[in-house]
Design an enzyme around this catalytic site. Structure first.
Site, PDB file in Angstrom:
ATOM      1  N   THR A 127       0.841  -1.198   0.000  1.00  0.00           N
ATOM      2  CA  THR A 127       0.000   0.000   0.000  1.00  0.00           C
ATOM      3  C   THR A 127       0.880   1.254   0.000  1.00  0.00           C
ATOM      4  O   THR A 127       0.623   2.209  -0.747  1.00  0.00           O
ATOM      5  CB  THR A 127      -0.968  -0.024   1.197  1.00  0.00           C
ATOM      6  OG1 THR A 127      -1.746  -1.212   1.091  1.00  0.00           O
ATOM      7  CG2 THR A 127      -1.893   1.176   1.207  1.00  0.00           C
ATOM      8  N   ASN A 156      -5.177 -10.824  -7.157  1.00  0.00           N
ATOM      9  CA  ASN A 156      -5.249 -11.480  -5.849  1.00  0.00           C
ATOM     10  C   ASN A 156      -6.499 -12.330  -5.666  1.00  0.00           C
ATOM     11  O   ASN A 156      -6.475 -13.328  -4.965  1.00  0.00           O
ATOM     12  CB  ASN A 156      -5.165 -10.439  -4.730  1.00  0.00           C
ATOM     13  CG  ASN A 156      -6.053  -9.241  -4.967  1.00  0.00           C
ATOM     14  OD1 ASN A 156      -5.985  -8.616  -6.021  1.00  0.00           O
ATOM     15  ND2 ASN A 156      -6.897  -8.931  -4.009  1.00  0.00           N
ATOM     16  N   GLN A 177       1.232 -10.120  -6.030  1.00  0.00           N
ATOM     17  CA  GLN A 177       0.912 -11.547  -6.154  1.00  0.00           C
ATOM     18  C   GLN A 177       1.847 -12.262  -7.122  1.00  0.00           C
ATOM     19  O   GLN A 177       1.778 -13.477  -7.268  1.00  0.00           O
ATOM     20  CB  GLN A 177      -0.546 -11.730  -6.608  1.00  0.00           C
ATOM     21  CG  GLN A 177      -1.575 -11.161  -5.636  1.00  0.00           C
ATOM     22  CD  GLN A 177      -1.641 -11.908  -4.306  1.00  0.00           C
ATOM     23  OE1 GLN A 177      -1.146 -13.040  -4.176  1.00  0.00           O
ATOM     24  NE2 GLN A 177      -2.233 -11.284  -3.295  1.00  0.00           N
ATOM     25  N   SER A 232       5.015  -6.761  -1.636  1.00  0.00           N
ATOM     26  CA  SER A 232       4.703  -6.864  -0.210  1.00  0.00           C
ATOM     27  C   SER A 232       5.336  -8.125   0.367  1.00  0.00           C
ATOM     28  O   SER A 232       5.274  -9.188  -0.246  1.00  0.00           O
ATOM     29  CB  SER A 232       3.181  -6.925  -0.064  1.00  0.00           C
ATOM     30  OG  SER A 232       2.837  -7.035   1.278  1.00  0.00           O
ATOM     31  N   HIS A 266       4.463  -9.783   3.249  1.00  0.00           N
ATOM     32  CA  HIS A 266       3.644 -10.791   3.946  1.00  0.00           C
ATOM     33  C   HIS A 266       2.863 -11.706   3.014  1.00  0.00           C
ATOM     34  O   HIS A 266       2.224 -12.658   3.453  1.00  0.00           O
ATOM     35  CB  HIS A 266       2.714 -10.112   4.969  1.00  0.00           C
ATOM     36  CG  HIS A 266       1.550  -9.372   4.393  1.00  0.00           C
ATOM     37  ND1 HIS A 266       0.297  -9.903   4.367  1.00  0.00           N
ATOM     38  CD2 HIS A 266       1.454  -8.147   3.830  1.00  0.00           C
ATOM     39  CE1 HIS A 266      -0.538  -9.024   3.824  1.00  0.00           C
ATOM     40  NE2 HIS A 266       0.153  -7.944   3.489  1.00  0.00           N
ATOM     41  N   THR A 321      13.384   5.071  10.442  1.00  0.00           N
ATOM     42  CA  THR A 321      14.348   3.991  10.667  1.00  0.00           C
ATOM     43  C   THR A 321      13.809   2.703  10.067  1.00  0.00           C
ATOM     44  O   THR A 321      12.634   2.364  10.230  1.00  0.00           O
ATOM     45  CB  THR A 321      14.610   3.840  12.186  1.00  0.00           C
ATOM     46  OG1 THR A 321      15.074   5.096  12.657  1.00  0.00           O
ATOM     47  CG2 THR A 321      15.639   2.763  12.471  1.00  0.00           C
ATOM     48  N   CYS A 335     -16.920  -8.632   2.247  1.00  0.00           N
ATOM     49  CA  CYS A 335     -18.057  -8.731   3.159  1.00  0.00           C
ATOM     50  C   CYS A 335     -18.112  -7.498   4.037  1.00  0.00           C
ATOM     51  O   CYS A 335     -17.177  -7.234   4.772  1.00  0.00           O
ATOM     52  CB  CYS A 335     -17.937  -9.963   4.041  1.00  0.00           C
ATOM     53  SG  CYS A 335     -18.178 -11.460   3.133  1.00  0.00           S
TER      54      CYS A 335
HETATM   55  N1  PLP Z   1      -1.994  -5.315  -4.085  1.00  0.00           N
HETATM   56  C1  PLP Z   1      -2.417  -6.573  -4.102  1.00  0.00           C
HETATM   57  C2  PLP Z   1      -2.585  -7.277  -5.424  1.00  0.00           C
HETATM   58  C3  PLP Z   1      -2.698  -7.241  -2.924  1.00  0.00           C
HETATM   59  O1  PLP Z   1      -3.112  -8.520  -2.958  1.00  0.00           O
HETATM   60  C4  PLP Z   1      -2.525  -6.553  -1.706  1.00  0.00           C
HETATM   61  C5  PLP Z   1      -2.902  -7.195  -0.432  1.00  0.00           C
HETATM   62  O2  PLP Z   1      -3.945  -7.803  -0.297  1.00  0.00           O
HETATM   63  C6  PLP Z   1      -2.065  -5.233  -1.713  1.00  0.00           C
HETATM   64  C7  PLP Z   1      -1.807  -4.645  -2.930  1.00  0.00           C
HETATM   65  C8  PLP Z   1      -1.821  -4.472  -0.438  1.00  0.00           C
HETATM   66  O3  PLP Z   1      -0.660  -4.988   0.180  1.00  0.00           O
HETATM   67  P1  PLP Z   1      -0.184  -4.619   1.662  1.00  0.00           P
HETATM   68  O4  PLP Z   1      -1.012  -5.412   2.584  1.00  0.00           O
HETATM   69  O5  PLP Z   1       1.252  -5.039   1.731  1.00  0.00           O
HETATM   70  O6  PLP Z   1      -0.322  -3.157   1.843  1.00  0.00           O
END
Ligand code: PLP
Length: 757
Positions: free
Chosen positions: A71, A159, A187, A207, A209, A245, A334
């Site tokens: 994000t 995603n 993704q 990202s 995670h 940091t 949802c």
């Molecule tokens: N873009 C895509 C395609 C995602 O799947 C996601 C997370 O669901 C994001 C952006 C946002 O990522 P983050 O949680 O690292 O801000």
């Protein structure tokens, strides 16, 4: 064992990444901006992770910034592109005026575009790039608009569906365009080669995670020469381009993951993942006949499956899968009140039923064969479970007899099925169009006969689907008779259902033809189906053309005379999930009803007061037409939650509680947790049939009732409904089974588990 099939939402953290994070938190914890040896060691970690990322992302040139996640990367890219416009195009007439984003982008993208467009006062036109049925961008459309575009955002892989974008095709369509190009690579990283050196991509956010690193770390690639404006300024970190940091634990962990990707031995190759996906598809198709895949497999990531099953909502499937220990997610967003259709699937032009009932199943590149086999076994059990609840068309051998009343609800509108196992006859009250298929399955699977399909009134918000339901049933299962417009058999005083009798009472008001149906067993009134005449917290509106406002007050008194103040009323709409009400609860909650029942208000006076209430009725939380003005003065939202600790105390006391599982039968089939050291009185009462138990429970108000379900939502609804009906000791197990402590070291404390969720 829980099987996690929601890796597109987030992934576990790779063990080597955990070790790397721990090492920088305990040993090399220096600040990478410090010039002493500890700082230098930290700086070395930072540099080394960036170098690995360059190799993995195919980005030998350009900038690579560490961020807090995608994000932030998206916002930095959008801000950079938009804030540079005035500088790049001094001549206002030559300035491109379109901001384009793929219609299936993650919401972070259009939100960031709208945000910075407004904040920077640019007022450029924002357009969604259409996608085809296969989820891929319309390249002709893109090419046609590209000359006027200042920014184009197209994700590398989706995603929700796993659809892979045609980046080469997009690059070609953008040739000669003044646009900067952002590719959300969240993704794709680790699953597809990003080729950032080869493609004219200006920004690529990623990202951690989604890729076995912890939450709170990400990367942003910026092509050499592309504008870059920091979102944060401050201590000058990241070459003054991203202050703050650095999150060294996250960065070190991400570095370990990137090394594992590069090394090529930790994660399965594409072909193996595609085999896993085929196994899952076979199991899903076997378990859920009619299942539709929502994206073509050959152009999607092999780790993502998005599907819909006719007649089954995604909420139902999620509850079912979760009970079977399979963690999947809805393919649609949802909100608290309503499952919204997936905008991704809508953009692909899928039919409404598919967009509103999608399920996403996504696994990670470290999935084991054993896990996939187990997942398939559980998927098959889910199918069997649905069959045994008659939620699929095939007949099932091991059926439990149905309860007297089953309640169905669609966006706050209620439909009831009254069944008599002895005669196998059934009446459906207020059939809803969305339920025709599900109800037809129910009848076919159980071989029950539809004795009547009744409406409580001519509905303003939907057409009666009584005829459609009859037509969906084989002739043998639907009794033929002449009936009036509400479905009541002509010349019949009472419909008999074994020991029960259904009679009717005209209650004009909401509509001229409003009718209540009274269900008696002998002389005992079991339930009254009141339609929209009386609803929990509201009286049916009477400002429709077909309303009879003057008759409303007298009808309410007539209803009171016939059913009394204490008997259970089942409403036609129930927006707050109160499940049932009585004239006593409603008179206490609604001053107008109280006045008309006790002070014998004149019909005319009642009419005026009611019209005042209804002067500007807003649509419901479901954005459907409201069937009455809310007048619930009892905004009593006292907590009904009982923590596991409080439950154990209650169990040790003298007044033994009854523990009731309100999950549906198809969920309960997978076991009746939670476990206790002491003997506990239990009852399995699915929320769809829970009203059958109300009279009994209300007659024993000294017995504490503790309800539980998967997440604590449904059980809280039942507990609140019973409190409202006067049972002061109705409770809901806090957080549901999801937070019930499981005897593993890391889940010993449910509150810890809650934080983890
Ligand atoms: N873009 C895509 C395609 C995602 O799947 C996601 C997370 O669901 C994001 C952006 C946002 O990522 P983050 O949680 O690292 O801000």
């Amino acid at each position: 064992m829980e099987i996690y099939l929601d890796s597109n939402a987030t992934t576990r953290v790779l063990p080597s990444a955990q070790r790397a994070a721990l090492a920088v938190m305990t040993n090399d914890f220096g600040n990478p901006s410090s010039t002493h040896s500890s700082g230098l060691r930290s700086r070395a970690v930072l540099d080394s992770v960036r170098a690995t990322a360059r190799r993995v992302m195919g980005a030998s040139r350009g900038r690579l910034l560490f961020t807090s996640g995608a994000t932030e990367g998206i916002h930095t890219a959008v801000l950079s592109a938009l804030s540079s416009l005035r500088r790049r195009f001094a001549d206002i007439d030559a300035r491109p005026n379109l901001l384009l984003y793929g219609a299936t982008e993650h919401k972070a993208v259009p939100e960031a575009i709208a945000h910075w467009n407004e904040l920077l006062g640019l007022d450029l036109e924002i357009l969604a790039i259409p996608v085809g049925r296969d989820g891929r961008h319309d390249l002709h459309w893109l090419q046609a608009c590209s000359k006027r575009a200042a920014l184009v955002c197209t994700m590398a892989a989706n995603n929700e569906t796993g659809v892979i974008s045609d980046l080469d095709g997009i690059a070609e369509a953008l040739q000669g365009s003044p646009a900067l190009w952002m590719v959300d690579s969240v993704q794709a990283l680790g699953k597809l080669p990003l080729r950032l050196d080869d493609l004219p991509i200006d920004y690529a956010p990623c990202s951690g995670h989604k890729l076995f690193a912890p939450k709170g770390v990400g990367l942003l690639y910026v092509r050499d020469g592309a504008p870059l404006t920091p979102v944060f300024t401050g201590g000058g970190q990241e070459d003054r381009l991203r202050a703050g940091t650095e999150n060294m634990a996250g960065i070190a962990a991400l570095g370990a993951v990137l090394l594992a990707i590069e090394d090529g031995t930790t994660f399965h190759p594409w072909s193996k993942l595609a085999d896993f996906r085929s196994e899952l598809v076979t199991a899903l198709r076997g378990a859920f006949p009619g299942l539709e895949l929502n994206a073509p497999l050959d152009s999607s990531l092999p780790t993502t499956l998005n599907f819909s099953v006719p007649g089954l909502s995604s909420k139902l499937l999620l509850d079912l899968f979760d009970s079977a220990g399979l963690r999947v997610s809805g393919g649609s967003a949802c909100s608290a009140s309503k499952a919204l259709p997936s905008y991704v699937l809508e953009a692909m032009g899928l039919p409404e039923w598919q967009t509103a009932s999608a399920v996403r199943l996504s696994f990670d590149a470290m999935a084991t064969s054993q896990m996939i086999v187990e997942a398939c076994t559980r998927i098959r059990s889910c199918g069997e479970s649905l069959r045994s609840s008659c939620l699929t068309p095939e007949p099932s051998e091991c059926l439990m007899p149905p309860e007297l009343v089953t309640r169905f609800s669609v966006d706050g509108a209620c439909c009831y099925l009254v069944a008599d196992p002895a005669t196998r006859r059934c009446v459906v009250i207020d059939p809803l169009p969305e339920l025709t298929e599900q109800l037809a399955h129910w009848f076919k699977c159980r071989c029950y006969i539809l004795a009547a399909a009744l409406d409580t009134h001519s509905h303003g918000d939907h057409a009666s689907s009584a005829q459609a339901l009859r037509e969906a049933l084989p002739a043998l299962l639907s009794e033929a008779y002449d009936c009036d417009p509400l479905g009541w058999p002509v010349g019949v005083e009472a419909i008999s259902l074994g020991q029960h009798r259904l009679t009717r009472l005209a209650v004009p008001g909401h509509t001229q033809d409003s009718t209540a149906y009274l269900l008696h067993q002998g002389s005992t009134l079991s339930f009254t189906f009141v339609g929209d005449t009386v609803m929990p917290g509201a009286l049916g509106r009477s400002d429709f053309e077909q309303s009879a406002p003057l008759a409303f007050g007298p009808s309410l008194r007539k209803l009171e005379e016939a059913v009394g103040r204490e008997s259970l009323l089942l409403p036609g709409h129930d927006h707050d999930s109160r499940l049932a009400c009585t004239l006593r609860t409603e008179a206490a909650a609604q001053p107008l009803l109280h006045a008309v029942l006790t002070e014998k208000m004149e019909p005319n006076e009642f009419c005026i007061a009611k019209a005042h209430l209804e002067r500007d009725i807003a649509p419901t939380g479901y954005q459907t037409m409201a069937c009455g003005a809310r007048a619930d003065t009892c905004q009593n939202q006292e907590s009904v939650e009982l923590s596991p600790h409080e439950l154990k105390k209650l169990l040790a006391g003298v007044n033994h509680p009854l523990l009731a599982d309100v999950r549906e039968a198809f969920e309960q089939r997978f076991g009746l947790p939670p476990e206790f050291d002491v003997q506990v009185r239990r009852q399995a009462v699915p929320i769809s049939t829970v009203v059958n138990a109300f009279a009994n429970w209300l007659a024993q108000r000294q017995t504490p009732l503790v309800f539980f379900c998967r997440s604590g939502n449904r059980s809280a609804q039942v507990a609140r409904a019973l409190r409202r009906l006067g049972h002061a000791q109705a409770w809901s197990l806090e957080g549901g089974l999801a937070l019930w402590p499981v005897a593993t070291p890391e889940r010993a404390d449910p509150r810890l588990a809650r934080t983890q969720l």
